[in-house]
Motif scaffolding. Structure first.
Motif, PDB file in Angstrom:
ATOM      1  N   PHE A 294       1.373 -10.177  -5.068  1.00 50.02           N
ATOM      2  CA  PHE A 294       2.079  -8.950  -4.698  1.00 50.02           C
ATOM      3  C   PHE A 294       2.865  -9.071  -3.394  1.00 50.02           C
ATOM      4  N   GLU A 295       2.336  -9.826  -2.448  1.00 44.63           N
ATOM      5  CA  GLU A 295       2.937  -9.871  -1.120  1.00 44.63           C
ATOM      6  C   GLU A 295       4.175 -10.741  -1.014  1.00 44.63           C
ATOM      7  N   ASN A 296       4.457 -11.580  -2.032  1.00 46.79           N
ATOM      8  CA  ASN A 296       5.550 -12.544  -1.936  1.00 46.79           C
ATOM      9  C   ASN A 296       6.883 -11.866  -1.635  1.00 46.79           C
ATOM     10  N   GLY A 297       7.533 -12.292  -0.582  1.00 43.78           N
ATOM     11  CA  GLY A 297       8.857 -11.798  -0.239  1.00 43.78           C
ATOM     12  C   GLY A 297       8.885 -10.462   0.467  1.00 43.78           C
ATOM     13  N   LEU A 298       7.721  -9.845   0.680  1.00 40.04           N
ATOM     14  CA  LEU A 298       7.682  -8.534   1.331  1.00 40.04           C
ATOM     15  C   LEU A 298       7.443  -8.678   2.830  1.00 40.04           C
ATOM     16  N   GLY A 299       8.063  -7.804   3.607  1.00 43.45           N
ATOM     17  CA  GLY A 299       7.782  -7.756   5.029  1.00 43.45           C
ATOM     18  C   GLY A 299       6.406  -7.170   5.266  1.00 43.45           C
ATOM     19  N   VAL A 300       5.799  -7.535   6.399  1.00 38.30           N
ATOM     20  CA  VAL A 300       4.459  -7.039   6.725  1.00 38.30           C
ATOM     21  C   VAL A 300       4.433  -5.515   6.758  1.00 38.30           C
ATOM     22  N   ASN A 301       5.513  -4.903   7.248  1.00 40.98           N
ATOM     23  CA  ASN A 301       5.543  -3.439   7.357  1.00 40.98           C
ATOM     24  C   ASN A 301       5.627  -2.756   5.996  1.00 40.98           C
ATOM     25  N   CYS A 302       5.997  -3.488   4.953  1.00 40.66           N
ATOM     26  CA  CYS A 302       6.151  -2.894   3.613  1.00 40.66           C
ATOM     27  C   CYS A 302       4.836  -2.864   2.843  1.00 40.66           C
ATOM     28  N   ILE A 303       3.930  -3.769   3.171  1.00 36.64           N
ATOM     29  CA  ILE A 303       2.733  -3.955   2.359  1.00 36.64           C
ATOM     30  C   ILE A 303       1.853  -2.709   2.336  1.00 36.64           C
ATOM     31  N   ASP A 304       1.657  -2.080   3.489  1.00 35.58           N
ATOM     32  CA  ASP A 304       0.785  -0.903   3.560  1.00 35.58           C
ATOM     33  C   ASP A 304       1.283   0.226   2.675  1.00 35.58           C
ATOM     34  N   LEU A 305       2.577   0.561   2.802  1.00 38.38           N
ATOM     35  CA  LEU A 305       3.117   1.679   2.035  1.00 38.38           C
ATOM     36  C   LEU A 305       3.094   1.399   0.544  1.00 38.38           C
ATOM     37  N   LEU A 306       3.481   0.197   0.142  1.00 38.99           N
ATOM     38  CA  LEU A 306       3.493  -0.127  -1.282  1.00 38.99           C
ATOM     39  C   LEU A 306       2.082  -0.132  -1.859  1.00 38.99           C
ATOM     40  N   SER A 307       1.125  -0.609  -1.070  1.00 36.73           N
ATOM     41  CA  SER A 307      -0.270  -0.562  -1.522  1.00 36.73           C
ATOM     42  C   SER A 307      -0.716   0.881  -1.706  1.00 36.73           C
ATOM     43  N   GLU A 308      -0.350   1.746  -0.759  1.00 33.68           N
ATOM     44  CA  GLU A 308      -0.715   3.161  -0.841  1.00 33.68           C
ATOM     45  C   GLU A 308      -0.065   3.839  -2.043  1.00 33.68           C
ATOM     46  N   LEU A 309       1.205   3.497  -2.301  1.00 35.14           N
ATOM     47  CA  LEU A 309       1.899   4.073  -3.464  1.00 35.14           C
ATOM     48  C   LEU A 309       1.213   3.677  -4.764  1.00 35.14           C
ATOM     49  N   MET A 310       0.821   2.413  -4.857  1.00 33.08           N
ATOM     50  CA  MET A 310       0.140   1.940  -6.064  1.00 33.08           C
ATOM     51  C   MET A 310      -1.143   2.710  -6.314  1.00 33.08           C
ATOM     52  N   LEU A 311      -1.872   2.984  -5.226  1.00 33.71           N
ATOM     53  CA  LEU A 311      -3.190   3.593  -5.359  1.00 33.71           C
ATOM     54  C   LEU A 311      -3.135   5.105  -5.519  1.00 33.71           C
ATOM     55  N   SER A 312      -2.053   5.745  -5.079  1.00 38.46           N
ATOM     56  CA  SER A 312      -2.055   7.209  -5.024  1.00 38.46           C
ATOM     57  C   SER A 312      -0.960   7.901  -5.821  1.00 38.46           C
ATOM     58  N   GLU A 313       0.178   7.254  -5.986  1.00 38.32           N
ATOM     59  CA  GLU A 313       1.330   7.967  -6.545  1.00 38.32           C
ATOM     60  C   GLU A 313       1.240   8.141  -8.061  1.00 38.32           C
ATOM     61  N   ARG A 314       0.771   7.117  -8.767  1.00 42.01           N
ATOM     62  CA  ARG A 314       0.773   7.159 -10.230  1.00 42.01           C
ATOM     63  C   ARG A 314      -0.623   6.888 -10.764  1.00 42.01           C
ATOM     64  N   ASN A 315      -1.383   7.965 -10.972  1.00 40.08           N
ATOM     65  CA  ASN A 315      -2.754   7.806 -11.463  1.00 40.08           C
ATOM     66  C   ASN A 315      -2.818   7.377 -12.924  1.00 40.08           C
ATOM     67  N   ASP A 316      -1.689   7.491 -13.645  1.00 40.18           N
ATOM     68  CA  ASP A 316      -1.680   7.123 -15.061  1.00 40.18           C
ATOM     69  C   ASP A 316      -1.495   5.625 -15.276  1.00 40.18           C
ATOM     70  N   LEU A 317      -1.020   4.909 -14.264  1.00 42.57           N
ATOM     71  CA  LEU A 317      -0.727   3.491 -14.429  1.00 42.57           C
ATOM     72  C   LEU A 317      -1.986   2.645 -14.274  1.00 42.57           C
ATOM     73  N   GLN A 318      -1.976   1.501 -14.923  1.00 40.94           N
ATOM     74  CA  GLN A 318      -3.052   0.527 -14.772  1.00 40.94           C
ATOM     75  C   GLN A 318      -2.459  -0.740 -14.172  1.00 40.94           C
ATOM     76  N   PHE A 319      -2.972  -1.140 -13.020  1.00 39.78           N
ATOM     77  CA  PHE A 319      -2.480  -2.315 -12.316  1.00 39.78           C
ATOM     78  C   PHE A 319      -3.467  -3.464 -12.436  1.00 39.78           C
ATOM     79  N   ILE A 320      -2.932  -4.647 -12.721  1.00 36.38           N
ATOM     80  CA  ILE A 320      -3.696  -5.887 -12.593  1.00 36.38           C
ATOM     81  C   ILE A 320      -2.864  -6.776 -11.696  1.00 36.38           C
ATOM     82  N   ILE A 321      -3.366  -7.056 -10.501  1.00 37.57           N
ATOM     83  CA  ILE A 321      -2.565  -7.784  -9.535  1.00 37.57           C
ATOM     84  C   ILE A 321      -3.366  -8.924  -8.924  1.00 37.57           C
ATOM     85  N   THR A 322      -2.643  -9.898  -8.386  1.00 37.13           N
ATOM     86  CA  THR A 322      -3.255 -10.972  -7.613  1.00 37.13           C
ATOM     87  C   THR A 322      -2.693 -10.929  -6.199  1.00 37.13           C
TER      88      THR A 322
END
Length: 378
Positions: A294-322
């Motif tokens: 997931f982190e490839n190519g992302l700035g350090v400042n982007c990781i927190d927000l994108l992680s939060e969006l994954m966990l909170s914004e779309r409860n209907d989605l199913q994520f499998i990530i490395t």
């Protein structure tokens, strides 16, 4: 007409490559997010590939067959489906045209709540509701071949809802002007001719086109996307999609300090983050999202927000990530981890407690690293 399907999740997968001998023991997935944690080369990506390959095999007749043995569990509303298949080399007595055509289904079985729906073993086939069935194609799954049959409507519709979304990472490409204009015309006709069209009708389209549609027809959705981007990149004043007449392509554009930048002039990390955010807000309900590293190519400042969006914004989605990044690993509850390890050709997995790395979220990551270091793996 099939009733609405409200809930679709992949429950588990087990996999074996019959050519290389690589075997992945059964991995159970969470309904929201599963983080595959492990050192490089232990098989995390193979898990994602096995999931994606199997789902493609069920809905796409052009998938090249590979010598795999796979079991997969899928939950559709209150029904548990179990699909098992095995692909082997064609008998040496039969003519092989090329390398791609040298494999066929040697075994396949589908169960619903423990009851057999269909089964085939080489030449023998039985399907529920049929006394006799025509000889099936050897190079296609029975799920695909019976996709128009009413007995399989729920399963097929469920798999198509689940159909994996690998978030677009080839962010340097655009959409050719001819293709964009054709798709844009179809979108305009749909919105003009139908009342109250929900955005999800367009959720399968490329990122650039979804951004274009949101800004012009679904302003509330566009504002959510823009505000999420703005939170990370305060200098961005506008996001849009515009035609590059020289390249004859439509590209994502941003406005920064009054200056417009087209896609090719935007940094890769910023552009990739914008793509992630657009996809997270616009992908279809119940999508399965596969993200490798997931982190490839992302700035350090982007990781927190994108992680939060994954966990909170779309409860209907199913994520499998490395991921290998400590900020991502620590941001996801250790109960959502599947720790991947490898013993020769066998990929094993276990939860954080079973792996013996502590009870607290704070301790889990450090205990994991300490264990690997003690075992001489890092």
């Amino acid at each position: 007409m099939i009733e609405r399907i409200d809930y679709v999740k992949i429950q588990w997968i087990e996999f074996e490559n019959l050519k290389t001998g690589l075997k992945i023991e059964r991995i159970n997935f969470n309904e929201d997010i599963t983080l595959l944690v492990g050192l490089s080369g232990v098989g995390k990506t193979q898990v994602l590939n096995a999931v994606e390959y199997s789902l493609n095999l069920a809905v796409d007749k052009d998938v090249i067959l590979r010598p795999y043995r796979v079991g997969m569990g899928i939950l559709i509303d209150n029904d548990e489906y179990e699909w098992i298949y095995e692909i082997n080399e064609i008998s040496k007595d039969e003519l092989i045209i090329n390398e791609e055509g040298k494999y066929e289904f040697s075994f396949e079985k589908l169960l619903c709540n423990g009851k057999i729906i269909f089964e085939r073993k080489n030449e023998k086939v039985r399907v529920i509701g049929y006394d006799k069935v025509p000889q099936p194609k050897k190079d296609e799954s029975l799920i695909l071949q019976y996709s128009e049959n009413e007995n399989f409507e729920i399963l097929i519709s469920g798999i198509r809802k689940l159909y994996s979304v690998e978030i677009e990472l080839a962010v340097r490409g655009g959409i050719r002007s001819e293709s964009f204009s054709r798709l844009k015309s179809k979108v305009t006709d749909t919105i003009r001719n139908e009342k109250n069209v929900e955005f999800k009708v367009f959720s399968h389209l490329p990122v650039a086109l979804k951004l274009y549609i949101a800004k012009r027809y679904y302003l509330e959705l566009y504002i959510k996307i823009f505000e999420a981007v703005k939170e990370l990149f305060i200098e961005i004043e506008d996001i849009d999609v515009e035609e590059d007449n020289v390249r004859e392509m439509y590209l994502v554009s941003i406005q920064v300090y009054g200056k417009k930048l087209l896609q090719h002039d935007i940094s890769n990390g910023m552009l990739k983050t914008i793509y992630y955010i657009v996809e997270l807000f616009t992908m279809s309900e119940d999508s399965l999202v596969l993200i490798d590293e997931f982190e490839n190519g992302l700035g350090v400042n982007c990781i927190d927000l994108l992680s939060e969006l994954m966990l909170s914004e779309r409860n209907d989605l199913q994520f499998i990530i490395t991921s290998h990044h400590p900020k991502i690993i620590n941001a996801i509850d250790k109960d959502k981890w599947r720790i991947i390890d490898r013993d020769d050709c066998v990929v094993k997995n276990s939860g954080s407690l079973a792996y013996g790395i502590g009870n607290s979220q704070h301790d889990a990551y450090f205990n994991l690293i300490n264990r690997w270091e003690f075992e001489g793996k890092i």
